[in-house]
Scaffold this active site. Structure first.
Site, PDB file in Angstrom:
ATOM      1  CB  ALA A  64      -3.387   0.242 -28.752  1.00 40.44           C
ATOM      2  N   GLY A 109       0.243   3.476 -30.394  1.00 42.35           N
ATOM      3  CA  GLY A 109      -0.748   4.453 -29.915  1.00 42.35           C
ATOM      4  C   GLY A 109      -0.134   5.568 -29.075  1.00 42.35           C
ATOM      5  CD  GLU A 112      -1.356   5.464 -33.838  1.00 42.15           C
ATOM      6  OE1 GLU A 112      -1.469   4.649 -32.898  1.00 42.15           O
ATOM      7  OE2 GLU A 112      -1.926   5.309 -34.927  1.00 42.15           O
ATOM      8  CD  GLU A 132       1.103   0.882 -34.607  1.00 39.77           C
ATOM      9  OE1 GLU A 132       2.188   1.114 -35.198  1.00 39.77           O
ATOM     10  OE2 GLU A 132       0.566   1.699 -33.855  1.00 39.77           O
TER      11      GLU A 132
HETATM   12  N1  CAA Z   1       0.086  -3.455 -24.413  1.00 41.99           N
HETATM   13  C1  CAA Z   1      -0.099  -4.210 -23.318  1.00 41.99           C
HETATM   14  N2  CAA Z   1       0.866  -4.443 -22.420  1.00 41.99           N
HETATM   15  C2  CAA Z   1       2.073  -3.882 -22.627  1.00 41.99           C
HETATM   16  C3  CAA Z   1       2.325  -3.090 -23.755  1.00 41.99           C
HETATM   17  C4  CAA Z   1       1.265  -2.870 -24.677  1.00 41.99           C
HETATM   18  N3  CAA Z   1       1.396  -2.083 -25.758  1.00 41.99           N
HETATM   19  N4  CAA Z   1       3.619  -2.691 -23.719  1.00 41.99           N
HETATM   20  C5  CAA Z   1       4.142  -3.228 -22.599  1.00 41.99           C
HETATM   21  N5  CAA Z   1       3.211  -3.963 -21.952  1.00 41.99           N
HETATM   22  C6  CAA Z   1       3.375  -4.727 -20.700  1.00 41.99           C
HETATM   23  C7  CAA Z   1       4.179  -5.987 -20.938  1.00 41.99           C
HETATM   24  O1  CAA Z   1       3.360  -7.008 -21.444  1.00 41.99           O
HETATM   25  C8  CAA Z   1       4.701  -6.254 -19.566  1.00 41.99           C
HETATM   26  O2  CAA Z   1       3.689  -6.871 -18.790  1.00 41.99           O
HETATM   27  P1  CAA Z   1       4.059  -8.180 -17.879  1.00 41.99           P
HETATM   28  O3  CAA Z   1       5.036  -7.625 -16.874  1.00 41.99           O
HETATM   29  O4  CAA Z   1       2.736  -8.540 -17.297  1.00 41.99           O
HETATM   30  O5  CAA Z   1       4.670  -9.175 -18.786  1.00 41.99           O
HETATM   31  C9  CAA Z   1       4.921  -4.864 -18.968  1.00 41.99           C
HETATM   32  O6  CAA Z   1       4.126  -3.980 -19.775  1.00 41.99           O
HETATM   33  C10 CAA Z   1       6.359  -4.411 -19.052  1.00 41.99           C
HETATM   34  O7  CAA Z   1       6.771  -4.531 -20.404  1.00 41.99           O
HETATM   35  P2  CAA Z   1       8.140  -5.290 -20.836  1.00 41.99           P
HETATM   36  O8  CAA Z   1       8.486  -6.339 -19.834  1.00 41.99           O
HETATM   37  O9  CAA Z   1       7.993  -5.705 -22.249  1.00 41.99           O
HETATM   38  O10 CAA Z   1       9.170  -4.087 -20.673  1.00 41.99           O
HETATM   39  P3  CAA Z   1      10.559  -3.897 -21.466  1.00 41.99           P
HETATM   40  O11 CAA Z   1      11.231  -2.737 -20.814  1.00 41.99           O
HETATM   41  O12 CAA Z   1      11.289  -5.175 -21.578  1.00 41.99           O
HETATM   42  O13 CAA Z   1      10.133  -3.458 -22.962  1.00 41.99           O
HETATM   43  C11 CAA Z   1       8.887  -2.204 -24.587  1.00 41.99           C
HETATM   44  C12 CAA Z   1       9.500  -2.233 -23.164  1.00 41.99           C
HETATM   45  C13 CAA Z   1      10.021  -2.215 -25.630  1.00 41.99           C
HETATM   46  C14 CAA Z   1       8.095  -0.920 -24.686  1.00 41.99           C
HETATM   47  C15 CAA Z   1       7.990  -3.449 -24.778  1.00 41.99           C
HETATM   48  O14 CAA Z   1       7.100  -3.534 -23.673  1.00 41.99           O
HETATM   49  C16 CAA Z   1       7.166  -3.402 -26.023  1.00 41.99           C
HETATM   50  O15 CAA Z   1       7.670  -3.662 -27.105  1.00 41.99           O
HETATM   51  N6  CAA Z   1       5.859  -3.090 -25.888  1.00 41.99           N
HETATM   52  C17 CAA Z   1       4.935  -3.102 -27.020  1.00 41.99           C
HETATM   53  C18 CAA Z   1       5.126  -1.908 -27.928  1.00 41.99           C
HETATM   54  C19 CAA Z   1       4.190  -1.973 -29.104  1.00 41.99           C
HETATM   55  O16 CAA Z   1       4.269  -2.865 -29.940  1.00 41.99           O
HETATM   56  N7  CAA Z   1       3.278  -0.990 -29.172  1.00 41.99           N
HETATM   57  C20 CAA Z   1       2.306  -0.895 -30.269  1.00 41.99           C
HETATM   58  C21 CAA Z   1       0.994  -1.490 -29.851  1.00 41.99           C
HETATM   59  S1  CAA Z   1      -0.129  -1.624 -31.196  1.00 41.99           S
HETATM   60  C22 CAA Z   1      -0.891  -0.133 -31.298  1.00 41.99           C
HETATM   61  O17 CAA Z   1      -0.557   0.803 -30.611  1.00 41.99           O
HETATM   62  C23 CAA Z   1      -2.007  -0.080 -32.280  1.00 41.99           C
HETATM   63  C24 CAA Z   1      -2.601   1.257 -32.518  1.00 41.99           C
HETATM   64  O18 CAA Z   1      -2.055   2.089 -33.206  1.00 41.99           O
HETATM   65  C25 CAA Z   1      -3.923   1.543 -32.040  1.00 41.99           C
END
Ligand code: CAA
Length: 258
Positions: A64, A109, A112, A132
């Site tokens: 998400a 998400g 999921e 999360e």
């Molecule tokens: N939400 C918003 N933006 C996201 C995102 C997310 N879940 N995941 C990645 N992005 C964005 C980053 O912020 C980044 O944007 P900028 O270039 O503007 O900084 C862009 O996508 C590229 O991401 P990274 O530079 O981080 O890419 P990476 O290859 O270094 O890492 C990754 C990849 C390991 C997937 C890392 O992006 C990451 O950890 N993302 C978050 C994963 C996460 O925690 N997901 C769970 C979300 S909570 C949820 O989902 C709740 C629910 O159940 C409803």
């Protein structure tokens, strides 16, 4: 009008690609709504018999949208989770099979969303996890419920508590993924599986999906009763006569979806 989704339909098979590269296909409200509109359209489209869902670039869905969620009040967060759940329910409740072709990150998400699909086929580069708790929240699109149903309670708790991200091979070992294939072979394999399913009676496949999904959470005897009722529906179809007659006549079957 879809701004973050692409759809291609070829001989009854729809391929939907999530394409929001700037955020690794993260799900914000607008994308959740587009997915809901898309799956409603596919559910109602008589030409479409099966669906493959995949992501563009290095992510299936990276979760998400964290930036969007960070700005939300609890009530706005709740509304987003309700929207997400309604998408997962729609995919689970539609009778057509939905295959997740997991090309890369399927986190939060994204994991999921893949779990709401019927089958998960992953490229060897795919990564799965529910990170999360590391963000101070819990999964909000069904992860606390669908993950234990797929991999068992303890393994689910392990992944949910630790926020560990696992690779495709490990995901296959624990039953989160049905098949892992080389990167270049993902869509070909997903299509092969979809076409195998599409060769079977479409109504029968839909009834099986209902029997498994609805029956899974019922006490055994209620679930087996449901199976009897759904089998009775299957016996009332022209597809039943066609499938059995084709077997007896040693010829190809031609299901009419009736
Ligand atoms: N939400 C918003 N933006 C996201 C995102 C997310 N879940 N995941 C990645 N992005 C964005 C980053 O912020 C980044 O944007 P900028 O270039 O503007 O900084 C862009 O996508 C590229 O991401 P990274 O530079 O981080 O890419 P990476 O290859 O270094 O890492 C990754 C990849 C390991 C997937 C890392 O992006 C990451 O950890 N993302 C978050 C994963 C996460 O925690 N997901 C769970 C979300 S909570 C949820 O989902 C709740 C629910 O159940 C409803």
């Amino acid at each position: 009008m879809y701004t973050m989704l692409k759809k291609e339909v070829n001989e009854g098979l729809a391929i939907v690609t999530i394409d929001r590269p700037e955020a690794l296909n993260a799900l914000n409200n607008a994308l959740l709504q587009e997915l809901k509109d898309m799956f409603t359209e596919l559910r109602d489209d008589e030409e479409v018999r099966a669906i493959i869902l995949t992501g563009a670039g290095k992510a299936f869905v990276a979760g998400a949208d964290i930036a969007a969620m960070n700005a939300m009040t609890p009530i706005e967060g709740r509304e987003m989770m309700i929207l997400g759940h309604s998408l997962m329910d729609l995919i689970e409740d539609m009778e057509k099979p939905v295959i997740a072709a997991v090309n890369g990150f399927a986190l939060g998400g994204g994991c999921e969303l893949s779990m709401a699909c019927d089958i998960r086929i992953a490229s060897e580069k795919a990564k799965f996890g529910q990170p999360e708790t590391g963000l101070g929240i819990i999964p909000g699109f069904g992860g606390t419920q669908r993950l234990p149903r797929l991999v068992g309670k303890s393994m689910a708790k392990y992944l949910l508590f630790t926020s560990d991200v696992i690779d495709a091979e490990r995901a296959e070992q624990i039953g989160l993924v049905e098949k892992v294939v080389p990167v270049g072979a993902l869509m070909e394999e997903a299509e092969k599986v979809a076409r195998r399913i599409m060769a079977n009676g479409p109504i029968a496949v839909g009834l099986v999906k209902k029997a498994v999904n609805k029956g899974y959470d019922l006490p055994l005897r209620e679930a087996t009763s449901l199976e009897i009722e759904l089998e009775t529906v299957a016996f009332s179809t022209e597809d039943k006569t066609e499938g059995m007659t084709a077997f007896q006549e040693k010829r190809d079957k031609h299901f009419q979806n009736k």
